[in-house]
Design a protein around this motif. Structure first.
Motif, mmCIF file in Angstrom:
data_model
loop_
_atom_site.group_PDB
_atom_site.id
_atom_site.type_symbol
_atom_site.label_atom_id
_atom_site.label_comp_id
_atom_site.label_asym_id
_atom_site.label_seq_id
_atom_site.Cartn_x
_atom_site.Cartn_y
_atom_site.Cartn_z
ATOM 1 N N GLU A 170 1.215 4.138 -3.071
ATOM 2 C CA GLU A 170 1.065 5.575 -2.847
ATOM 3 C C GLU A 170 2.288 6.342 -3.353
ATOM 4 O OE1 GLU A 170 1.622 7.859 1.120
ATOM 5 O OE2 GLU A 170 -0.527 7.385 0.985
ATOM 6 N N GLU A 200 0.840 -1.202 0.000
ATOM 7 C CA GLU A 200 0.000 0.000 0.000
ATOM 8 C C GLU A 200 0.874 1.251 0.000
ATOM 9 O OE1 GLU A 200 -3.450 2.200 2.733
ATOM 10 O OE2 GLU A 200 -2.712 0.199 3.274
ATOM 11 N N ARG A 201 1.913 1.253 0.803
ATOM 12 C CA ARG A 201 2.822 2.399 0.832
ATOM 13 C C ARG A 201 3.501 2.579 -0.524
ATOM 14 N NH1 ARG A 201 6.842 2.596 5.798
ATOM 15 N NH2 ARG A 201 6.906 4.767 5.132
#
Length: 239
Positions: free
Chosen positions: A89, A85-86
């Motif tokens: 982003e 997820e990081r």
């Protein structure tokens, strides 16, 4: 060979050397690609090589922020999100950047991280738990993983330059004044990069060294997808 300031502490010099070697390899590998290849996804739904460069820079920047926080006597708040997820982003933030913007950030962040390493100094770096290992993990070791992925994608990267980088990284790991914990992990990660690339003869001796320094890694290796081709041999590489 990369040179550092003559007045550098040995640990600081080693950290700066591997950081500069990584940036030199990035320039050689990414800038040698045809721009149309460099800037488009390697596979449907995948990142472009440009995205890989931006990703490597983003994690160097995170490491820089960690060091600056330690210098202030602070600790960055833990990010509890999944790594994927990081990473998604970080990729989205730079997805529309030109190659020139990505390359400029890569230079700026590498220079800033070098400055931060020197400003922190060896005492703080070694006293802050896991800091030296994270510096390697978010710089030179990180690049080995992405360079191998680029090689496997069959997009025409300079595999000879990548092999030379892996050799240089091994030399740096052997020579640097690292704690056993950090050296063992570094050698293990390098062995994994060789194994993923099919260079099993290079991976085996590195794993022997890593397990000798960090016996706990032998248990972790049993489920490591990077070592699937060596799984049956792992017991013989321990001890």
């Amino acid at each position: 060979m990369t040179t550092t300031n003559q007045g550098d502490d040995p640990l600081v010099a080693a950290l700066v050397e591997q950081l500069r070697a990584m940036r030199a390899a990035e320039r050689d590998v990414f800038e040698a690609l045809d721009p149309e290849v460099r800037d488009r996804p390697m596979r449907a739904g995948d990142w472009s090589p440009k995205d890989h460069q931006a990703h490597l820079t983003a994690w160097k920047n995170i490491q820089s922020e960690r060091i600056r926080a330690a210098v202030r006597g602070e600790q960055l708040a833990a990010d509890t999100r999944e790594t994927d997820e990081r990473n998604a982003e970080l990729q989205a933030l730079r997805a529309d950047w030109s190659w020139e913007e990505v390359a400029r950030e890569a230079d700026e962040v590498s220079d800033r991280l070098e400055t931060d390493i020197r400003a922190a100094g060896p005492a703080l770096l070694t006293a802050t738990e896991g800091m030296v290992g994270r510096i390697y993990g978010n710089t030179a070791a990180h690049a080995t993983t992405h360079f191998i992925w680029l090689s496997d994608a069959g997009i025409g990267v300079d595999t000879g330059r990548i092999a030379a980088y892996l050799d240089d990284h091994e030399r740096q790991l052997e020579a640097a004044p690292l704690a056993d914990a950090d050296r063992g992990v570094g050698l293990y990660n390098l062995a994994c990069a060789h194994a993923v690339a099919g260079r099993l003869d290079r991976a085996r001796p590195l794993l022997r060294k890593a397990f000798g320094i960090r016996p706990d890694l032998a248990e972790f290796a049993k489920d490591d997808a990077d070592l699937v081709d060596l799984r049956d041999e792992l017991p013989s590489l321990v001890g």
